[in-house]
Scaffold this motif. Structure first.
Motif, PDB file in Angstrom:
ATOM      1  N   GLY A 259     -10.345  -4.300  23.037  1.00 47.22           N
ATOM      2  CA  GLY A 259     -10.622  -5.507  23.700  1.00 47.22           C
ATOM      3  C   GLY A 259      -9.349  -6.666  23.562  1.00 47.22           C
ATOM      4  N   THR A 260      -9.883  -7.720  23.956  1.00 49.49           N
ATOM      5  CA  THR A 260      -8.874  -8.645  24.018  1.00 49.49           C
ATOM      6  C   THR A 260      -9.096  -9.552  22.761  1.00 49.49           C
ATOM      7  N   GLY A 261      -7.929 -10.287  22.355  1.00 48.88           N
ATOM      8  CA  GLY A 261      -8.368 -10.930  21.080  1.00 48.88           C
ATOM      9  C   GLY A 261      -6.967 -11.530  20.675  1.00 48.88           C
TER      10      GLY A 261
ATOM     11  N   GLN B 117     -14.400 -11.948  20.371  1.00 44.80           N
ATOM     12  CA  GLN B 117     -14.071 -11.426  21.747  1.00 44.80           C
ATOM     13  C   GLN B 117     -14.914 -10.143  21.961  1.00 44.80           C
ATOM     14  N   ASP B 118     -15.616 -10.106  23.225  1.00 37.93           N
ATOM     15  CA  ASP B 118     -16.019  -8.789  23.467  1.00 37.93           C
ATOM     16  C   ASP B 118     -15.308  -7.926  23.627  1.00 37.93           C
ATOM     17  N   GLY B 119     -15.529  -6.578  23.339  1.00 40.54           N
ATOM     18  CA  GLY B 119     -14.679  -5.364  23.291  1.00 40.54           C
ATOM     19  C   GLY B 119     -14.965  -4.433  22.321  1.00 40.54           C
TER      20      GLY B 119
ATOM     21  N   THR C  83     -17.807  -2.595  17.804  1.00 34.35           N
ATOM     22  CA  THR C  83     -18.009  -2.963  19.160  1.00 34.35           C
ATOM     23  C   THR C  83     -18.691  -4.208  19.422  1.00 34.35           C
ATOM     24  N   ILE C  84     -17.983  -5.496  20.045  1.00 33.15           N
ATOM     25  CA  ILE C  84     -18.395  -6.663  20.387  1.00 33.15           C
ATOM     26  C   ILE C  84     -19.071  -6.669  21.495  1.00 33.15           C
ATOM     27  N   ALA C  85     -20.416  -7.420  21.797  1.00 30.05           N
ATOM     28  CA  ALA C  85     -20.928  -7.915  23.056  1.00 30.05           C
ATOM     29  C   ALA C  85     -21.595  -9.095  22.761  1.00 30.05           C
ATOM     30  N   GLY C  86     -21.316 -10.010  23.670  1.00 29.20           N
ATOM     31  CA  GLY C  86     -22.011 -11.320  23.761  1.00 29.20           C
ATOM     32  C   GLY C  86     -21.578 -11.906  22.278  1.00 29.20           C
TER      33      GLY C  86
END
Length: 155
Positions: free
Chosen positions: A52-54, A65-67, A86-89
């Motif tokens: 993801g991004t960060g 950050q989502d990813g 896993t990150i979402a929302g």
């Protein structure tokens, strides 16, 4: 006579176990890694690969950050522990163990029992600020260290 000695030994063992159970669950902020390095598990720095991004900063504040982020592999005396988050929302939606302690059959069994508990705690608290699992200290500390590394990447 022999039966009394065996029963006495069992009773002593039960007493030791019951006394140790209360002190076995230790909040991770108060624990240093028990692997002999003296490295604190709480809030450590991180590096690793994330998809993801960060920013990769070790700050514990800020939105996630989502990813999907892979924490660093934490070395324990029973093998490496590594998780993927896993990150979402902006929330932790899943924590997947990529590696768990595997030195012997017992460490595999302990990790298999501890991983779902640690995952649920991470999902509930939305952080790596969770308690270790009693009887799975090395697995727990490695899990928390890798989890914090992944979360640091998501910030």
């Amino acid at each position: 006579m022999r039966a009394r000695i065996v029963i006495g030994g069992v009773l002593v063992s039960i007493g030791i176990l019951s006394a140790g159970v209360e002190s076995a669950i230790v909040h991770r902020d108060a624990v240093s890694a028990a692997d002999g390095t003296g490295t604190s598990v709480a809030g450590g720095t991180a590096s690793g690969s994330g998809t993801g991004t960060g920013t990769g900063s070790s700050s514990t504040s800020g939105a996630l950050q989502d990813g999907t982020y892979t924490g660093t592999a934490a070395a324990t005396q029973f093998g490496n522990v590594q998780v993927q988050v896993t990150i979402a929302g902006g929330k932790i939606t899943d924590v997947t163990p990529l590696q768990l302690t595997d030195r012997d059959g017992r460490s595999v069994q302990i990790s298999a029992q501890a991983a779902p508990v640690l995952r649920q705690e991470a999902l509930s608290t939305q952080s790596a600020e969770i308690d270790t699992v009693s009887g799975a200290t090395y697995t727990s500390e490695g899990y928390l260290q890798s989890l914090q590394s992944a979360l640091d990447q998501a910030r």
